[in-house]
Design a protein around this motif. Structure first.
Motif, mmCIF file in Angstrom:
data_model
loop_
_atom_site.group_PDB
_atom_site.id
_atom_site.type_symbol
_atom_site.label_atom_id
_atom_site.label_comp_id
_atom_site.label_asym_id
_atom_site.label_seq_id
_atom_site.Cartn_x
_atom_site.Cartn_y
_atom_site.Cartn_z
ATOM 1 N N ASP A 78 1.094 -6.137 12.900
ATOM 2 C CA ASP A 78 2.343 -6.835 13.219
ATOM 3 C C ASP A 78 3.262 -6.882 12.000
ATOM 4 O OD1 ASP A 78 1.484 -7.303 15.790
ATOM 5 O OD2 ASP A 78 0.964 -9.414 15.448
ATOM 6 N N GLY A 79 4.455 -6.356 12.163
ATOM 7 C CA GLY A 79 5.453 -6.403 11.099
ATOM 8 C C GLY A 79 5.176 -5.473 9.937
ATOM 9 N N ALA A 80 4.166 -4.622 10.044
ATOM 10 C CA ALA A 80 3.847 -3.697 8.955
ATOM 11 C C ALA A 80 4.877 -2.572 8.902
ATOM 12 C CB ALA A 80 2.450 -3.124 9.138
ATOM 13 N N ASN A 81 5.187 -2.115 7.700
ATOM 14 C CA ASN A 81 6.103 -0.996 7.508
ATOM 15 C C ASN A 81 5.258 0.273 7.437
ATOM 16 O OD1 ASN A 81 7.922 0.945 6.726
ATOM 17 N ND2 ASN A 81 8.737 -0.199 4.991
ATOM 18 N N ILE A 82 5.379 1.113 8.479
ATOM 19 C CA ILE A 82 4.599 2.352 8.515
ATOM 20 C C ILE A 82 5.497 3.585 8.391
ATOM 21 C CG2 ILE A 82 2.639 1.352 9.762
ATOM 22 C CD1 ILE A 82 3.813 2.582 12.323
ATOM 23 N N GLU A 83 6.677 3.404 7.815
ATOM 24 C CA GLU A 83 7.628 4.502 7.643
ATOM 25 C C GLU A 83 7.026 5.606 6.778
ATOM 26 O OE1 GLU A 83 12.019 5.138 5.681
ATOM 27 O OE2 GLU A 83 11.526 3.185 6.530
ATOM 28 N N ALA A 102 2.259 -5.798 5.966
ATOM 29 C CA ALA A 102 1.866 -4.897 4.874
ATOM 30 C C ALA A 102 2.840 -3.725 4.766
ATOM 31 C CB ALA A 102 0.452 -4.370 5.099
ATOM 32 N N ASN A 103 3.009 -3.219 3.551
ATOM 33 C CA ASN A 103 3.840 -2.043 3.320
ATOM 34 C C ASN A 103 2.927 -0.827 3.237
ATOM 35 O OD1 ASN A 103 5.650 -0.089 2.568
ATOM 36 N ND2 ASN A 103 6.067 -0.923 0.543
ATOM 37 N N LEU A 104 2.994 0.014 4.273
ATOM 38 C CA LEU A 104 2.184 1.228 4.335
ATOM 39 C C LEU A 104 3.056 2.483 4.219
ATOM 40 C CD1 LEU A 104 -0.070 -0.063 7.213
ATOM 41 C CD2 LEU A 104 -0.934 0.611 4.975
ATOM 42 N N THR A 105 4.237 2.337 3.622
ATOM 43 C CA THR A 105 5.149 3.462 3.473
ATOM 44 C C THR A 105 4.453 4.616 2.752
ATOM 45 O OG1 THR A 105 6.977 1.895 3.270
ATOM 46 C CG2 THR A 105 7.426 4.144 2.596
ATOM 47 N N GLN A 106 4.529 5.807 3.359
ATOM 48 C CA GLN A 106 3.962 7.030 2.785
ATOM 49 C C GLN A 106 2.448 6.966 2.570
ATOM 50 O OE1 GLN A 106 5.947 9.796 2.258
ATOM 51 N NE2 GLN A 106 7.643 8.633 3.106
ATOM 52 N N ALA A 107 1.765 5.996 3.170
ATOM 53 C CA ALA A 107 0.308 5.903 3.032
ATOM 54 C C ALA A 107 -0.368 6.983 3.866
ATOM 55 C CB ALA A 107 -0.179 4.522 3.461
ATOM 56 N N ASP A 108 -1.514 7.462 3.398
ATOM 57 C CA ASP A 108 -2.294 8.462 4.125
ATOM 58 C C ASP A 108 -3.356 7.738 4.947
ATOM 59 O OD1 ASP A 108 -3.913 10.488 5.060
ATOM 60 O OD2 ASP A 108 -4.093 11.509 3.124
ATOM 61 N N LEU A 109 -3.152 7.721 6.272
ATOM 62 C CA LEU A 109 -4.091 7.082 7.191
ATOM 63 C C LEU A 109 -4.813 8.133 8.037
ATOM 64 C CD1 LEU A 109 -1.847 4.092 8.348
ATOM 65 C CD2 LEU A 109 -3.743 4.013 6.739
ATOM 66 N N ASN A 110 -4.953 9.330 7.504
ATOM 67 C CA ASN A 110 -5.616 10.422 8.203
ATOM 68 C C ASN A 110 -7.093 10.067 8.413
ATOM 69 O OD1 ASN A 110 -5.533 12.920 9.405
ATOM 70 N ND2 ASN A 110 -5.782 14.053 7.499
ATOM 71 N N GLN A 111 -7.546 10.108 9.666
ATOM 72 C CA GLN A 111 -8.919 9.785 10.048
ATOM 73 C C GLN A 111 -9.338 8.368 9.661
ATOM 74 O OE1 GLN A 111 -11.534 12.946 8.812
ATOM 75 N NE2 GLN A 111 -10.598 14.403 10.212
ATOM 76 N N THR A 112 -8.379 7.466 9.603
ATOM 77 C CA THR A 112 -8.647 6.059 9.309
ATOM 78 C C THR A 112 -8.974 5.326 10.600
ATOM 79 O OG1 THR A 112 -7.157 6.131 7.421
ATOM 80 C CG2 THR A 112 -7.632 3.964 8.313
ATOM 81 N N ASN A 113 -9.975 4.450 10.563
ATOM 82 C CA ASN A 113 -10.327 3.651 11.729
ATOM 83 C C ASN A 113 -9.520 2.363 11.705
ATOM 84 O OD1 ASN A 113 -11.454 2.161 13.797
ATOM 85 N ND2 ASN A 113 -13.576 2.498 13.177
ATOM 86 N N LEU A 132 0.834 -1.200 0.000
ATOM 87 C CA LEU A 132 0.000 0.000 0.000
ATOM 88 C C LEU A 132 0.868 1.250 0.000
ATOM 89 C CD1 LEU A 132 -2.268 -1.656 2.585
ATOM 90 C CD2 LEU A 132 -3.254 -0.625 0.542
ATOM 91 N N ASP A 133 2.033 1.164 -0.607
ATOM 92 C CA ASP A 133 2.974 2.278 -0.665
ATOM 93 C C ASP A 133 2.306 3.496 -1.306
ATOM 94 O OD1 ASP A 133 5.204 3.927 -0.781
ATOM 95 O OD2 ASP A 133 6.311 2.667 -2.188
ATOM 96 N N GLY A 134 2.213 4.594 -0.534
ATOM 97 C CA GLY A 134 1.648 5.836 -1.050
ATOM 98 C C GLY A 134 0.146 5.804 -1.258
ATOM 99 N N ALA A 135 -0.538 4.787 -0.749
ATOM 100 C CA ALA A 135 -1.990 4.687 -0.931
ATOM 101 C C ALA A 135 -2.722 5.711 -0.071
ATOM 102 C CB ALA A 135 -2.468 3.281 -0.588
ATOM 103 N N ASP A 136 -3.872 6.154 -0.542
ATOM 104 C CA ASP A 136 -4.724 7.070 0.206
ATOM 105 C C ASP A 136 -5.802 6.253 0.909
ATOM 106 O OD1 ASP A 136 -6.429 8.982 1.233
ATOM 107 O OD2 ASP A 136 -6.769 10.011 -0.682
ATOM 108 N N THR A 180 4.336 7.154 7.170
ATOM 109 C CA THR A 180 2.872 7.105 7.102
ATOM 110 C C THR A 180 2.273 8.379 7.693
ATOM 111 O OG1 THR A 180 2.891 4.708 7.256
ATOM 112 C CG2 THR A 180 0.834 5.772 7.812
ATOM 113 N N ILE A 181 1.238 8.877 7.078
ATOM 114 C CA ILE A 181 0.544 10.069 7.551
ATOM 115 C C ILE A 181 -0.568 9.619 8.480
ATOM 116 C CG2 ILE A 181 -0.805 12.098 6.889
ATOM 117 C CD1 ILE A 181 0.592 11.728 4.046
ATOM 118 N N LEU A 182 -0.413 9.963 9.762
ATOM 119 C CA LEU A 182 -1.406 9.606 10.783
ATOM 120 C C LEU A 182 -1.903 10.869 11.468
ATOM 121 C CD1 LEU A 182 0.494 6.655 12.509
ATOM 122 C CD2 LEU A 182 -1.625 6.433 11.242
#
Length: 176
Positions: free
Chosen positions: A163-168, A145-156, A127-131, A170-172
């Protein structure tokens, strides 16, 4: 059913293609907006750049399908199998992907804003860069999961497994 037959029927106004077998079909750039493809077999199909907005794909088999840059806005993919599917740059905003299997799926820079992803399997998904802003990932499995640079703003993310996810990078926000 062959891809050209499906497109001819769609052009004639037919919308219900429940349980159709389109394995390996080439539907690149096809317009199937509003079609009913529940329980359809589309494994390995090429649906890149296709218009599938508001389409029903409940429990459809899209294993390994190419949906890169496809428009799936507002579509229902509840319980669909998208294991290994390519959804890079796809538009899934407002889509229902609850209980779908997206194991090792590629969703690089996909738009999943406001998407329903409750109990969705996203193990090792890219999910690299996913909105994912405003998406509901309640009890989703994001193990590895790869969440690098993903936008998780207001995500539930209530009950989600990261576990083991890459959140480097990540927009939180404080509500995630």
């Amino acid at each position: 059913m062959k891809a050209d037959e499906l497109l001819k029927n769609y052009a004639a106004g037919v919308r219900d293609f429940t349980a159709v077998n389109l394995s390996e079909a080439n539907l690149r750039e096809a317009n199937l907006s509003g079609a009913i493809l529940d329980r359809a077999t589309l494994d390995g199909a090429n649906l890149s750049h296709a218009n599938l907005a508001q389409t029903s794909l409940i429990e459809a088999d899209l294993n390994g399908a190419n949906l890169s840059h496809a428009n799936l806005s507002g579509s229902n993919l509840g319980g669909a199998i998208l294991d290994g599917a390519i959804l890079d740059g796809a538009f899934l905003d407002g889509a229902n992907l609850s209980q779908a299997d997206l194991t090792v799926a590629k969703l690089i820079q996909a738009n999943l804003s406001e998407a329903e992803l409750q109990k969705t399997n996203l193990k090792a998904a890219n999910l690299d860069g996913a909105d994912l802003s405003g998406a509901d990932l309640t009890i989703a499995d994001l193990t590895q999961a790869n969440l690098t640079q993903a936008d998780l703003n207001q995500t539930n993310l209530s009950g989600a497994n990261l576990d083991g996810a890459n959140i480097e990078g990540t927009i939180l926000d404080e509500n995630s």
